[in-house]
Design an enzyme around this catalytic site. Structure first.
Site, PDB file in Angstrom:
ATOM      1  N   CYS A  94      43.360  38.775  49.087  1.00  0.00           N
ATOM      2  CA  CYS A  94      42.944  38.100  50.314  1.00  0.00           C
ATOM      3  C   CYS A  94      43.800  36.850  50.549  1.00  0.00           C
ATOM      4  O   CYS A  94      44.976  36.960  50.807  1.00  0.00           O
ATOM      5  CB  CYS A  94      41.448  37.799  50.256  1.00  0.00           C
ATOM      6  N   HIS A 122      38.803  43.061  48.228  1.00  0.00           N
ATOM      7  CA  HIS A 122      38.455  42.292  47.026  1.00  0.00           C
ATOM      8  C   HIS A 122      38.015  43.189  45.878  1.00  0.00           C
ATOM      9  O   HIS A 122      36.815  43.444  45.726  1.00  0.00           O
ATOM     10  CB  HIS A 122      37.299  41.339  47.349  1.00  0.00           C
ATOM     11  N   GLU A 177      37.684  42.366  42.850  1.00  0.00           N
ATOM     12  CA  GLU A 177      36.830  41.601  41.928  1.00  0.00           C
ATOM     13  C   GLU A 177      35.370  41.569  42.377  1.00  0.00           C
ATOM     14  O   GLU A 177      34.491  41.212  41.612  1.00  0.00           O
ATOM     15  CB  GLU A 177      37.381  40.175  41.756  1.00  0.00           C
TER      16      GLU A 177
END
Lengths: 85, 227
Positions: free
Chosen positions: B86, B194, B196
């Site tokens: 990002c 994302h 994560e």
């Protein structure tokens, strides 16, 4: 010498400007049907010390390194010497 | 294996990244503040999402001059895995570690949702645990994710298999549905989604974990050969 510098940063021609398109549509809704294109950019005002020989190179370097992203943006600028009163 | 999570003023996905590595991947991880100048001892570098320097001027434009970025470039040059997610992707673009630039999303809205991603190249050090052409679910959260590059760059990206992830449905106007690309050497990956935030089924998807596992798998393989 002290200079007032105005830097104009705009998206390159051919790079889609989503904000410009939205504003153009809004202007059409307001009845300004003659508006064919809107491009949104930035104006930055700088006040700086430089000499007549170095001012252009300094401003260009600032634009190339930070103020504009050469992949998608073009820039232009105006310089004006500040005359102290 | 030791991971670094770079923290810029305004980063806000650094904790997610840290916990994904520590708690789900179960590898060593440390935060590295942007003012630091060395990344010695780290095997992989993670640039998290957020709004570094408030996204002032352009996303990532000011972060690229943070002192730590010199060390990030050195790590990239010696082939260490660098992942930018990002805002981390935007920083890598601005820093010139990846080609192209980000524009405002086509519809001007901030998009925050789970999206389908196609794994276009599963031979990279970031994707070796995915299947060929696999579609995975990973969340996005961005306002400036509309990827752009000129035609020559796009041709090069495609020729070298640098397009690693594409959106199943184009959500933001990115050319050729591009969601993630690597550099030519394949050790720097930037992606808007994302991974994560998708490391446990409780979060809605665990598909992101394989990305981090791929990095470890690659590193172990490399490490086993060199020692």
């Amino acid at each position: 010498m002290t200079y007032e510098v105005k830097v104009y940063v705009t998206l390159k021609e051919g790079v889609l400007d989503p904000q410009g398109s939205a504003v153009k549509n809004s202007l059409h809704h307001l009845g300004f049907g003659g508006v064919e294109d809107v491009r949104i950019g930035k104006v930055m005002s700088l006040r700086m010390e430089a000499t007549e020989d170095t001012i252009d190179n300094q401003v260009k370097e600032m634009c190339d390194k930070l103020l504009a992203n050469p992949v998608i943006e073009d820039y232009s600028y105006e310089t004006e010497e500040v005359v102290s009163s | 294996m030791k991971f670094a999570v770079i923290v810029f003023p305004g980063s806000n996905c650094d904790l997610d990244m840290y916990h994904a590595i520590q708690d789900e991947l179960e590898e060593e991880v440390s935060y590295v503040w942007h003012d630091e100048t060395s990344l010695e001892g780290f095997d992989a570098i993670l640039l998290p999402g957020g709004f570094s320097y408030g996204d002032y001027l352009r996303s990532g434009a000011i972060a690229k001059f943070s002192p730590i970025m010199k060390a990030v470039k050195e790590a990239a040059n010696v082939g260490k895995p660098i992942l930018g997610v990002c805002n981390g992707f935007q920083v890598l673009l601005e820093a010139g570690l990846l080609p192209g630039a980000m524009r405002r999303n086509e519809k001007l809205t901030f998009i925050c949702k789970q999206v389908g991603l196609k794994v276009k190249n599963q031979k990279t050090m970031f994707t070796n645990s995915y299947g060929e052409g696999e579609t995975i679910t990973i969340p996005v959260a961005h306002g400036d994710g509309n990827y752009y590059c000129d035609e020559q760059t796009l041709d090069r990206l495609k020729k070298n298999n640098q397009v690693v992830f594409t959106y199943s449905e184009n959500i933001n106007g990115s050319i050729e549905d591009i969601a993630g690309i690597t550099n030519e050497q394949g050790n720097v990956l930037g992606m808007m989604p994302h991974p994560e935030r998708a490391v446990d089924i409780l979060l809605g998807s665990a598909d992101g974990l394989k990305l981090f596992q791929s990095i470890v798998k690659h590193w172990r393989k490399q490490h086993a050969i060199t020692t």
